[in-house]
Design a protein around this motif. Structure first.
Motif, PDB file in Angstrom:
ATOM      1  N   GLY A 134       0.771  -1.225   0.000  1.00 22.01           N
ATOM      2  CA  GLY A 134       0.000   0.000   0.000  1.00 22.01           C
ATOM      3  C   GLY A 134       0.806   1.280   0.000  1.00 22.01           C
ATOM      4  N   PRO A 135       0.115   2.413   0.063  1.00 17.37           N
ATOM      5  CA  PRO A 135       0.733   3.714  -0.235  1.00 17.37           C
ATOM      6  C   PRO A 135       1.757   4.188   0.790  1.00 17.37           C
ATOM      7  CG  PRO A 135      -1.510   4.004   0.562  1.00 17.37           C
ATOM      8  CD  PRO A 135      -1.335   2.536   0.322  1.00 17.37           C
ATOM      9  N   LEU A 136       1.571   3.881   2.081  1.00 19.88           N
ATOM     10  CA  LEU A 136       2.525   4.356   3.080  1.00 19.88           C
ATOM     11  C   LEU A 136       3.884   3.682   2.937  1.00 19.88           C
ATOM     12  CD1 LEU A 136       0.354   4.586   6.321  1.00 19.88           C
ATOM     13  CD2 LEU A 136       1.180   6.459   4.886  1.00 19.88           C
ATOM     14  N   ALA A 137       3.929   2.514   2.304  1.00 14.91           N
ATOM     15  CA  ALA A 137       5.187   1.778   2.138  1.00 14.91           C
ATOM     16  C   ALA A 137       6.103   2.412   1.109  1.00 14.91           C
ATOM     17  CB  ALA A 137       4.890   0.331   1.735  1.00 14.91           C
ATOM     18  N   ALA A 138       5.563   3.294   0.264  1.00 15.45           N
ATOM     19  CA  ALA A 138       6.310   3.810  -0.883  1.00 15.45           C
ATOM     20  C   ALA A 138       7.084   5.077  -0.541  1.00 15.45           C
ATOM     21  CB  ALA A 138       5.365   4.089  -2.047  1.00 15.45           C
ATOM     22  N   ALA A 139       8.397   5.027  -0.791  1.00 16.58           N
ATOM     23  CA  ALA A 139       9.238   6.220  -0.726  1.00 16.58           C
ATOM     24  C   ALA A 139       9.250   6.902  -2.098  1.00 16.58           C
ATOM     25  CB  ALA A 139      10.648   5.841  -0.291  1.00 16.58           C
ATOM     26  N   ILE A 140       9.804   8.111  -2.162  1.00  7.77           N
ATOM     27  CA  ILE A 140       9.816   8.883  -3.412  1.00  7.77           C
ATOM     28  C   ILE A 140      10.829   8.257  -4.377  1.00  7.77           C
ATOM     29  CG2 ILE A 140      10.153  11.157  -4.431  1.00  7.77           C
ATOM     30  CD1 ILE A 140       7.762  10.855  -2.433  1.00  7.77           C
ATOM     31  N   PRO A 141      10.404   7.891  -5.586  1.00 11.30           N
ATOM     32  CA  PRO A 141      11.299   7.181  -6.512  1.00 11.30           C
ATOM     33  C   PRO A 141      12.506   8.011  -6.936  1.00 11.30           C
ATOM     34  CG  PRO A 141       8.990   6.986  -7.199  1.00 11.30           C
ATOM     35  CD  PRO A 141       9.039   8.027  -6.122  1.00 11.30           C
ATOM     36  N   GLY A 142      13.621   7.335  -7.179  1.00 10.62           N
ATOM     37  CA  GLY A 142      14.835   8.002  -7.621  1.00 10.62           C
ATOM     38  C   GLY A 142      15.353   7.545  -8.974  1.00 10.62           C
TER      39      GLY A 142
END
Length: 576
Positions: A134-142
């Motif tokens: 889900g959404p909280l698991a995602a960091a900002i992509p690099g």
């Protein structure tokens, strides 16, 4: 007896931080004047990605243009391992001036992230699976910023040309393979529940059959936006707005500012000497290079010739035990915490660790002062050598297979679950069983600690470019790969060698099936090691080697995924 080591005093950390720049500069390697490969080599985890890289080299691109193509292609054809929704590390050597650079395109925590965001405020315990799904698991992509940066600063071709083979593959369709199917098995339910992932990656709600052609025009459109507008094609405008809206609608924290603030960071690689060779590897926020340096330098102090296999393995296990212990205590994002890299990688420090190793007995991990705590690994790696002698070792990831199992409709890629790579609570193991302390705690804009360890080994006769996926086991595999290179093994043999692993906690030695014979197992158990044979092999090492005397190149893809990965070489005259 355990070594008398605890958390390092601040004055000692500061002293060695001040020395670190000079130590790195002094260790810079030089290759023989005029040395050039007689050909090119690419080893990657998927043949479709290797072919994309070779096409770019044939167009006149260099290793860095090819790296952009292979990276983007792997994000398409290995969505379980990496992609535009994740991040990665690019370790590069430029032949024209010998410049070494580590391009950090690691993900960042959202600016609204907090230290205890995954803990139940009533109990202080983690909320189930919030760091994974889900959404909280995602960091900002690099990774998108990394592709643009490498192409603009080190490539020879326009970004559009390097991405062209991947855009074509996305539009015409890539072939779903055995590794895609195997990794999807434990994520099928989560993918099916997501309105963006299900139509993109499943067929009638189920895992596709091997050989299914998978089209992804949305992925092609995002690559075109990158080619036309650079990083702004992803981090601003329509793509950014769609990502933020989708993540926030699902309950996530992303903002336009999170994306607009993302920047690639160029860092000095970690460079050290080992058995007469120069090893160039990943600095923090990777933990891999520090652990690699510690382990190899501990082993360098032991007489190696004449020892049998059990003796060598015992010493390697004990060295890894100590390196992984230091990883848990000291390592984190160097932009946020003081990381005593120079001290941890100093040969004198390794000598102190070595002194605590008993030659005939295992040291229980609980006897080592440190933290109070007691794999489903993925990620991907590729290695490139071009005809000019440019080198690229690139490891990239979305963390666990198929990331957070979430696709924002219209984007064509999965988001990562890199927030699980932070220490969400001191001493609490993450999904890979790794523990950590405050150095790797969540903070706004911070990069999580990684095990990714892209590496060069530069000797008088040969140069190796290597790395692997494997979560916490990445480091132990790269250690083994360097030791195998020391023994003279070729690229394919290094990639194929049976593997063992120890990571401090849990206090056990993991073995691939059939990795050790009965006599060696018995000798290790007699020393007090707890052995656990895993049900299946692990890792996906990719190795390229350049023989400096003849110019010959080799490419070795890990045989554990048969007919999936591909090592490819070509005659240099075609690629100059």
């Amino acid at each position: 007896m355990p070594e008398p080591q605890f958390r390092l005093p601040r004055w000692l950390v500061a002293f060695f931080l001040a020395l670190s720049a000079g130590l790195v500069a002094a260790a810079m390697p030089a290759l023989p004047a005029g040395a050039k490969p007689a050909g090119v080599a690419i080893a990657s985890a998927n043949a479709q990605a290797t072919d994309a890289g070779m096409e770019v080299l044939r167009k006149g691109g260099n290793a860095f243009d090819a790296a952009v193509a292979v990276s983007a292609a792997l994000g398409l054809v290995e969505p379980e391992s990496s992609g535009l929704g994740g991040g990665g590390f690019f370790l590069l050597r430029r032949a024209s001036d010998g410049r070494l650079v580590f391009v950090d395109a690691r993900e960042r925590a959202p600016l609204a992230a907090t230290r205890d965001m995954f803990l139940d405020p009533a109990t202080g315990e983690p909320r189930p699976r919030q760091t994974i799904d889900g959404p909280l698991a995602a960091a900002i992509p690099g990774l998108p910023a990394g592709l643009v940066h490498v192409a603009a600063n080190y490539g020879r071709l326009p970004l559009a040309e390097s991405l062209a083979p991947v855009i074509r593959l996305a539009e015409q369709g890539w072939i779903f393979g055995e590794k895609n199917r195997a990794m999807m098995g434990w994520r099928e339910a989560q993918l099916a529940a997501d309105p963006g992932a299900a139509p993109l990656l499943l067929v009638e709600g189920r895992t596709p059959e091997v050989g299914t052609r998978m089209r992804n025009p949305d992925y092609a459109a995002v690559l075109r936006a990158l080619a036309e507008r650079g990083a702004a094609g992803f981090y601003e405008g329509e793509v950014a707005e769609r990502l933020v809206a989708g993540v926030r609608a699902a309950g996530g924290l992303w903002t336009q500012e999170d994306l607009a603030q993302y920047r690639v960071v160029e860092r000095e690689p970690l460079v050290f000497r080992h058995r007469g060779r120069t090893v160039v590897t990943a600095p923090p926020p990777s933990s891999g290079g520090v652990a690699l340096a510690q382990t190899l330098q501990i082993l360098d102090g032991f007489a190696w010739a004449g020892r049998d296999e059990a003796e060598r393995l015992h010493l390697r296990i004990e060295a890894m035990r100590r390196a992984y212990r230091d990883r848990a205590i000291h390592l984190g994002d160097p932009d946020f915490v003081e990381v005593p890299v120079a001290l941890l990688t100093d040969p004198a420090y390794a000598a102190g660790l070595r002194a605590g190793i008993h030659p005939e007995k295992a040291t229980p991990s609980e006897m080592l002062p440190g933290i109070s705590a007691i794999e489903r690994p993925d990620t991907t790696h590729f290695s490139i050598i071009d005809a000019e002698g440019n080198l690229a070792a690139v490891t990239q990831t979305v963390n666990l297979p198929y990331g957070n199992a979430m696709v924002i409709p219209g984007t064509g890629f999965l988001l990562n679950n890199e927030m699980d790579d932070f220490s969400i609570k001191p001493g609490l193991p993450n999904a890979f069983g790794l523990v950590g302390e405050d150095a790797n705690a969540i903070a706004p804009g911070k990069r999580p600690l990684s095990s990714m360890t892209p590496t060069f080994v530069i000797g008088e006769d040969r140069v190796a470019v290597l790395g692997t996926p494997g979560g916490s086991r990445i480091i132990s595999m790269v250690i083994q790969g360097v030791l195998a290179f020391d023994e003279g093994l070729g690229a394919e043999a290094i990639a194929a060698a049976p593997r063992i692993h120890h990571q401090y906690l849990p206090d056990q030695v993991s073995l691939e099936p059939g990795a050790l014979d009965a006599a060696t197992r018995a000798a290790l158990e007699a020393r007090g090691h707890v052995l656990k044979e895993e049900p299946r092999p692990w890792g996906n090492m990719q190795v390229a080697i350049w023989h400096l005397d003849s110019g010959r190149v080799e490419a070795g893809a890990d045989p554990r995924w048969k007919q999936v990965g591909k090592g490819s070489t070509g005659e240099g005259s075609i690629f100059r």
